[in-house]
Each structure stands twice: as C-alpha cells, then as structure tokens.
Design a protein around this motif. Structure first.
Motif, short mmCIF file in Angstrom:
data_model
loop_
_atom_site.label_atom_id
_atom_site.label_comp_id
_atom_site.label_asym_id
_atom_site.label_seq_id
_atom_site.Cartn_x
_atom_site.Cartn_y
_atom_site.Cartn_z
N PRO A 391 0.80 -1.23 0.00
CA PRO A 391 0.00 0.00 0.00
C PRO A 391 0.84 1.27 0.00
O PRO A 391 0.37 2.32 -0.47
CB PRO A 391 -0.82 -0.13 1.29
N ASP A 392 2.09 1.19 0.51
CA ASP A 392 2.96 2.38 0.47
C ASP A 392 3.83 2.43 -0.78
O ASP A 392 4.85 3.11 -0.83
CB ASP A 392 3.84 2.45 1.72
N ARG A 393 3.44 1.63 -1.81
CA ARG A 393 3.99 1.68 -3.18
C ARG A 393 5.39 1.05 -3.32
O ARG A 393 6.10 1.34 -4.27
CB ARG A 393 4.02 3.11 -3.71
N LYS A 394 5.80 0.21 -2.41
CA LYS A 394 7.08 -0.48 -2.55
C LYS A 394 6.88 -1.74 -3.39
O LYS A 394 5.96 -2.51 -3.16
CB LYS A 394 7.64 -0.85 -1.17
N ILE A 395 7.77 -1.94 -4.37
CA ILE A 395 7.67 -3.08 -5.28
C ILE A 395 8.70 -4.13 -4.89
O ILE A 395 9.88 -3.82 -4.76
CB ILE A 395 7.89 -2.64 -6.75
N THR A 396 8.24 -5.37 -4.69
CA THR A 396 9.14 -6.47 -4.35
C THR A 396 8.84 -7.68 -5.22
O THR A 396 7.70 -7.91 -5.61
CB THR A 396 9.00 -6.87 -2.87
N GLU A 397 9.89 -8.44 -5.52
CA GLU A 397 9.71 -9.70 -6.24
C GLU A 397 9.06 -10.71 -5.31
O GLU A 397 9.47 -10.87 -4.16
CB GLU A 397 11.06 -10.21 -6.73
N PHE A 398 8.04 -11.42 -5.78
CA PHE A 398 7.25 -12.29 -4.91
C PHE A 398 7.39 -13.77 -5.27
O PHE A 398 7.73 -14.59 -4.43
CB PHE A 398 5.78 -11.85 -4.98
N ILE A 399 7.14 -14.13 -6.52
CA ILE A 399 7.13 -15.53 -6.93
C ILE A 399 7.84 -15.67 -8.28
O ILE A 399 7.64 -14.85 -9.19
CB ILE A 399 5.68 -16.07 -7.08
N LYS A 400 8.65 -16.71 -8.43
CA LYS A 400 9.22 -17.09 -9.72
C LYS A 400 8.42 -18.28 -10.25
O LYS A 400 8.15 -19.23 -9.52
CB LYS A 400 10.69 -17.47 -9.56
N THR A 401 8.05 -18.23 -11.53
CA THR A 401 7.17 -19.26 -12.09
C THR A 401 7.89 -20.27 -12.97
O THR A 401 7.26 -21.00 -13.74
CB THR A 401 6.03 -18.59 -12.89
N GLY A 402 9.22 -20.31 -12.90
CA GLY A 402 9.97 -21.34 -13.62
C GLY A 402 9.90 -21.19 -15.12
O GLY A 402 10.19 -20.12 -15.68
N ASP A 403 9.48 -22.27 -15.81
CA ASP A 403 9.42 -22.26 -17.27
C ASP A 403 8.11 -21.69 -17.80
O ASP A 403 7.92 -21.57 -19.00
CB ASP A 403 9.58 -23.70 -17.81
N TRP A 404 7.19 -21.35 -16.90
CA TRP A 404 5.86 -20.89 -17.30
C TRP A 404 5.78 -19.37 -17.29
O TRP A 404 6.25 -18.72 -16.37
CB TRP A 404 4.81 -21.45 -16.35
N LYS A 405 5.15 -18.84 -18.34
CA LYS A 405 4.93 -17.39 -18.42
C LYS A 405 3.60 -17.04 -17.75
O LYS A 405 2.54 -17.49 -18.20
CB LYS A 405 4.89 -16.93 -19.88
N PRO A 406 3.61 -16.25 -16.68
CA PRO A 406 2.35 -15.84 -16.05
C PRO A 406 1.70 -14.71 -16.84
O PRO A 406 2.28 -13.64 -17.00
CB PRO A 406 2.80 -15.38 -14.66
N ILE A 407 0.49 -14.93 -17.34
CA ILE A 407 -0.14 -13.91 -18.20
C ILE A 407 -1.36 -13.26 -17.57
O ILE A 407 -1.78 -12.17 -17.97
CB ILE A 407 -0.53 -14.51 -19.57
N SER A 408 -1.98 -13.93 -16.58
CA SER A 408 -3.14 -13.33 -15.91
C SER A 408 -3.08 -13.70 -14.44
O SER A 408 -2.50 -14.73 -14.06
CB SER A 408 -4.45 -13.81 -16.53
N ILE A 409 -3.71 -12.86 -13.58
CA ILE A 409 -3.64 -13.12 -12.14
C ILE A 409 -4.88 -12.54 -11.45
O ILE A 409 -5.46 -11.54 -11.91
CB ILE A 409 -2.35 -12.51 -11.54
N HIS A 410 -5.29 -13.20 -10.37
CA HIS A 410 -6.42 -12.71 -9.56
C HIS A 410 -6.16 -13.02 -8.10
O HIS A 410 -5.78 -14.14 -7.75
CB HIS A 410 -7.72 -13.38 -10.00
N SER A 411 -6.37 -12.04 -7.24
CA SER A 411 -6.24 -12.23 -5.80
C SER A 411 -7.62 -12.54 -5.22
O SER A 411 -8.55 -11.74 -5.33
CB SER A 411 -5.66 -10.96 -5.14
N SER A 412 -7.75 -13.73 -4.61
CA SER A 412 -9.04 -14.20 -4.11
C SER A 412 -9.57 -13.31 -2.99
O SER A 412 -8.84 -12.98 -2.05
CB SER A 412 -8.91 -15.64 -3.61
N ARG A 413 -10.85 -12.94 -3.10
CA ARG A 413 -11.51 -12.23 -2.00
C ARG A 413 -12.01 -13.18 -0.94
O ARG A 413 -12.46 -12.76 0.12
CB ARG A 413 -12.69 -11.42 -2.55
N ILE A 414 -11.95 -14.48 -1.22
CA ILE A 414 -12.41 -15.48 -0.26
C ILE A 414 -11.33 -15.79 0.76
O ILE A 414 -11.58 -15.79 1.96
CB ILE A 414 -12.84 -16.77 -0.99
N ASN A 415 -10.11 -16.08 0.29
CA ASN A 415 -9.06 -16.49 1.22
C ASN A 415 -7.69 -15.87 0.93
O ASN A 415 -6.72 -16.20 1.59
CB ASN A 415 -8.92 -18.02 1.21
#
Length: 571
Positions: A391-415
């Motif tokens: 929320p204070d605008r700091k950018i950090t690397e979170f996850i590496k996806t190996g050989d897969w290209k991540p093209i879409s993402i959604h953060s669950s409102r459930i959990n």
C-alpha cells in the motif's frame, strides 16, 4: 405479536422485529424477553426502568430458549430450575419444598443454552470440517490414482523405447520387466483403493454421528442434560503412495538383462496426506452495547440485492498515462489501477491524479489484481515472475514461475489465494498459490485428460470458489470448481465469440466482454446466459476490462480510449 422461531427465520430474507406492529429488520435479540428487535425498538426497550439490565445482543449471538417441559410432580408448572446437589431439573414448586432446602441451584435456561451451543458445535465440526475434509482426501486419492497411472505409463514407454533399440535381443527380458510394473501398479492401486474405502467407512460413521447429534439436539432438555457427551473419532490418517521411479540402464549384447532399466520404489518415507487443522467452531459470543453501536453500519445493510431493471452510468474516469484501458483493478481506497496493451500500468486517485506508473511486459491481459491488504500483485511474463506492490507503493519480487509465463492473475476475495493463468509455447494451465506464495494447485486437464486452456488471458473467482477464465484462443469462458474439476464452458451467443475481461459479483453472476459484438454478457453462476448488460446503447464501444468494487459498481475499461466508465446494475 410476531413469532420468530428459527424455522420461520430461515425462510425470510430478514428477521421481523417482535415488537407489536413493527415490521422492521429484527437484527437484535433480548435474551430476557426472548424477542427479536429492530434498532429503534431496542433503544425504546432499554429506556424502560424494568428493562435497563436486559441482555440485548445481535440475533446470531442470541441465547437459545429453554424448551417448555412440564414438571411431572406439578403438571401446571414448567421445569426451569436445576438443583446442583440433586442434579435434577425442577419447577418452582419443587424448588420451594423441604427436600431441596439449602441446596444450590442454577438457571436451567443458562445451562441449556451452554449445552445447546456445545452440541451444536460438535454437529458443526461434522458439517464444516470432518465431512468436507474427508471428501477432499478422497479427491486427493483419485488424483494420486491418475498420477500413478500416468507415471507408470511413462515408465512403460521408456522401457519400450530401450527395448526397441535392442530389437529382438531384449524381447524376453522386456516382457518380464513390463509384467513386474503391472504388479507394482496393481499393488499401489490396491493400497489407494483401501485408503478410499477407509474414508468411505469414516464418512458413513460421520453420517451416523450426525444423525445422533441431530437426535440429541431435538430431545427434551432433561434427556439432553443427562446424556453423556458423544465424542467423534478423528479423521483417519493415510499416506500418499511413493511412485516408482524408472532408472534408465546401459546395455550391450552380452548382458541385456543387467543393462535394461529397473523399476523400484524409492527408499523414503511416504508423505502423509495433509489434513487441514480444524478451525474452532466457537460458541455464540455476547456483544456489548458499544460493539453493537460500532457495527451499526453493517447491521443497516440491505438484506438482499437483485438485478436492476436498468443499467445506469454513475461516473466516468479519464486515466492519464495510458492510451487504452484493457484491464482495471480497484483497490480498497477506491484508487484505480489501469493497464494498456503497450505495457504501461498506472495508478490514479479519485481526483484523477497520477500516483504511480510502471513499465511491464503485459499487454491485453488481466496481469494485475488488487489484494485484500490494499496493495497490488502483477505478473511479468518475460521475466516469469510475480511482483507485489505494498500500500505504500514499494515493489518487491514475490514468486518465480519457472518455465511458465504468467499472463493473468487474480487475488481471491475469499481467502487471499492467488490464481495465475500461465502458458508455455506448447501448453497452458491455471496455478493456485497461497497468499504467502506457496504453490498449492495446478489445473490443466479435464476428467478425460483433455487440455482445459490454450491462452487463459483473463481470470477471476466466483463466490462459490469457481475459477472463471476467459480464454481467447479457445473462444470460451472456461469454468472449473475449486478442486479443478471442469464445470462448464460458455461459448457466446453467436457463431463467433472472443472473450476478454471477466469478473463476478456478490450474487455469483459472471460478466464477460465479447470483442465480436463489442458487448458485455451477463451469465448466472452455472453459465446460463441472462442478458447483454452493456452495449453501444449504454455508451460502450470497445469493452475490454471489467471489475466490480465493494459497493457493487461495475468498472468498464475500453479499447482506444483511456476512459473507465462506472455503472450501477444491482439494487
């Protein structure tokens, strides 16, 4: 005066106040009078000197009323006192007899309420934990069956490939070794079948226990109080099979049998199946008057929502820093994140001020999503990484996806889980990560082994846990349940369908953009088409990105313009 039994309340949209002639929402409950009350009647009730010490709580925290039971010695009197020394329920007349003089007593209603909550808690353990956990473990076993078959088939293929290179010299040895793998597979599948039987038996046991709990909960208080507490057997533990590993061999004409690869089970401990810790099923809590006032806004919310008869534009935002609005994420503060097809990702406040601009590798995809803590996550498909913005605008690397290209993402409102659409040059999948970044699920094929996805470029989650993916190359919205089982695919209303932005709302509706008709389709939770909710008639020309905020406003991003329009369609 209105009656307010649990059976009546279950059939209503909201509870009716129990004060005479009042039809308002009775979200509060007086434990002393055993009446639901609206907020106004609750305040009036408290003003009376006779009621000032009454225990008033939210309806869901109410004390369950003691069932009426007549005294066997005094049939005109109700049993409502408990003698602690004699350990027996009494009526008022029994209480006044010499037999119980000097004894200590308890309010039977208090005891009943505690006992009821305890039994209800045990019943809830069956419904909320033991049964669903056992069902999940059965599903896990079925997945292991598929994996074992897949691994064993892969091993057999490798063995056949070696045997082919040795031609006729290895025919007899290969036949013997193939037979060995079938025996190993049979043994492993028998083990898994035994585990499945274990959980089937346990679930039957839970069903019987559930019936017992319901029987106890429906008995009179005297039987309930005299009954011994039933204890549930814990969920049986089972072990995941350790799949065999094929070790390729070296071979020559002199020693074919020794040089062919071997199949064996690795010498390691089987991995225990994970049984999620049971969440505590808490007994009803009392809310103080201060807490009631603090939750006033939540209590005043409308009990139901429905589709409005018309769709109304309520506002419009011009987003600096982008030429088009291919995807929109709305944070808790109402601030917008908007991305275009040239890799620019920008954040703006409600006054239109540009707060942040990031250069990414994303194009016309839902590669960013607002998180529960007010931050953002986004993917970089070129770097094959997922980044997090606090929320204070700091950018950090979170996850590496190996050989897969991540093209879409959604953060669950459930959990708070992350759902990520990914692909390589040959295949595609949806991966679930925990909010801590641990990979916990991969979804790639249906029950027939067919590929579910080709290009999952927009992704979201419905209120029932369904994962809804807009797949441009399959010309379909692909929906699987939270276990990854394919539920349905929606392919539009015409001969062609090219879906883009997708989102869901609090009623379980699925909304998706169609770039052929340049409209927004509204579907029900099971994929049934309901209507074209937005088209050129509502001022929408090229809808691409969709998002619903916490106030049920629909945000629509458009191609060839940096304008985000906001609509009301629920009331």
């Amino acid at each position: 005066m209105a009656t307010t039994s649990d059976e009546q309340a279950a059939g209503q949209h909201f509870l009716v106040c129990g004060i005479q002639d009042c039809q308002k929402n009775g979200q509060f409950y007086c434990n002393d009078c055993h009446l639901p009350m609206c907020e106004q009647c609750k305040d009036e009730h408290r003003k009376s000197p006779n009621n000032k010490n009454h225990d008033i709580v939210f309806y869901r925290q109410r004390k369950h009323r003691l069932p009426i039971e007549k005294c066997k010695l005094h049939p005109t009197k109700n049993v409502d006192i408990f003698c602690k020394e004699c350990k027996t329920p009494l009526c008022l007349k029994c209480f006044l007899t010499e037999e119980h003089k000097g004894h200590e007593f308890d309010d039977l209603e208090e005891i009943y309420a505690k006992k009821y909550a305890l039994w209800q808690g045990e019943f809830s353990k069956i419904q909320k934990c033991f049964l669903p956990t056992s069902e999940d473990l059965k599903t896990d076993i079925k997945e292991d069956v598929k994996e074992i078959k897949k691994i064993m088939e892969s091993i057999r293929t490798s063995m056949k490939a070696e045997a082919e290179s040795l031609k006729n010299l290895v025919d007899e040895v290969t036949s013997e070794k193939l037979e060995h793998t079938h025996k190993m597979e049979k043994s492993l599948l028998q083990m898994l079948k035994s585990q499945e039987t274990t959980y089937n038996d346990y679930m039957k046991y839970l069903g019987k226990m559930s019936d017992k709990f319901q029987e106890y909960l429906s008995t009179t208080n005297q039987k309930l109080l005299s009954s011994k507490m039933l204890k549930l057997n814990t969920i049986p533990e089972t072990s995941k099979p350790v799949p065999p590993v094929f070790t390729p061999g070296q071979f020559n004409r002199d020693d074919v049998a020794k040089l062919l690869g071997r199949v064996n089970v690795p010498n390691k401990e089987p991995e225990k199946r994970k049984i999620q810790p049971m969440e505590a099923v808490s007994t009803p809590m009392k809310f103080t008057e201060k807490q009631i006032e603090q939750n006033k806004e939540k209590s005043d919310m409308k009990p139901t929502l429905s589709l409005s008869s018309s769709v109304t534009k309520v506002r419009e935002y011009s987003v600096p820093g982008v030429d088009s609005a291919f995807h929109v994420s709305v944070g808790k503060s109402g601030r917008l994140w908007v991305s275009e097809n040239n890799g620019n990702l920008v954040q703006k406040d409600l006054q239109g001020k540009l707060l942040q601009k990031i250069k990414t590798s994303g194009i016309s995809e839902s590669y960013h999503s607002a998180t529960q803590d007010g931050g953002l996550i986004y993917t970089d498909k070129d770097e094959k990484k997922i980044y997090r913005i606090t929320p204070d605008r700091k950018i950090t690397e979170f996850i590496k996806t190996g050989d897969w290209k991540p093209i879409s993402i959604h953060s669950s409102r459930i959990n708070g889980d992350l759902l990520v659409g990914m692909r390589t040059d040959e295949e595609a999948k949806v991966t679930r990560y925990s909010k801590a970044g641990k990979e916990i699920q991969n979804i790639q094929r249906d029950n027939q082994g067919q590929e579910l996805y080709k290009y999952p470029h927009y992704i979201t989650e419905n209120i029932n846990g369904d994962i809804c993916t807009s797949d441009y190359h399959k010309h379909a919205v692909v929906v699987v349940n939270k276990s990854g089982q394919h539920r349905f695919s929606y392919t539009g209303q015409g001969s062609e369908f090219y879906p883009y932005g997708i989102c869901t709302d609090v009623l379980g509706h699925i909304l998706v953009c169609d770039t052929v008709s340049e409209t927004v389709h509204l579907l029900n939770q099971d994929g049934g088409f309901l209507s074209i909710i937005l088209s050129e008639q509502q001022g929408i020309e090229y809808p691409r990105g969709l998002c619903v905020d916490d106030e049920n406003n629909l945000y629509v991003g458009q191609c060839d313009t940096n304008t985000v329009a906001v609509y009301k369609y629920l009331e």
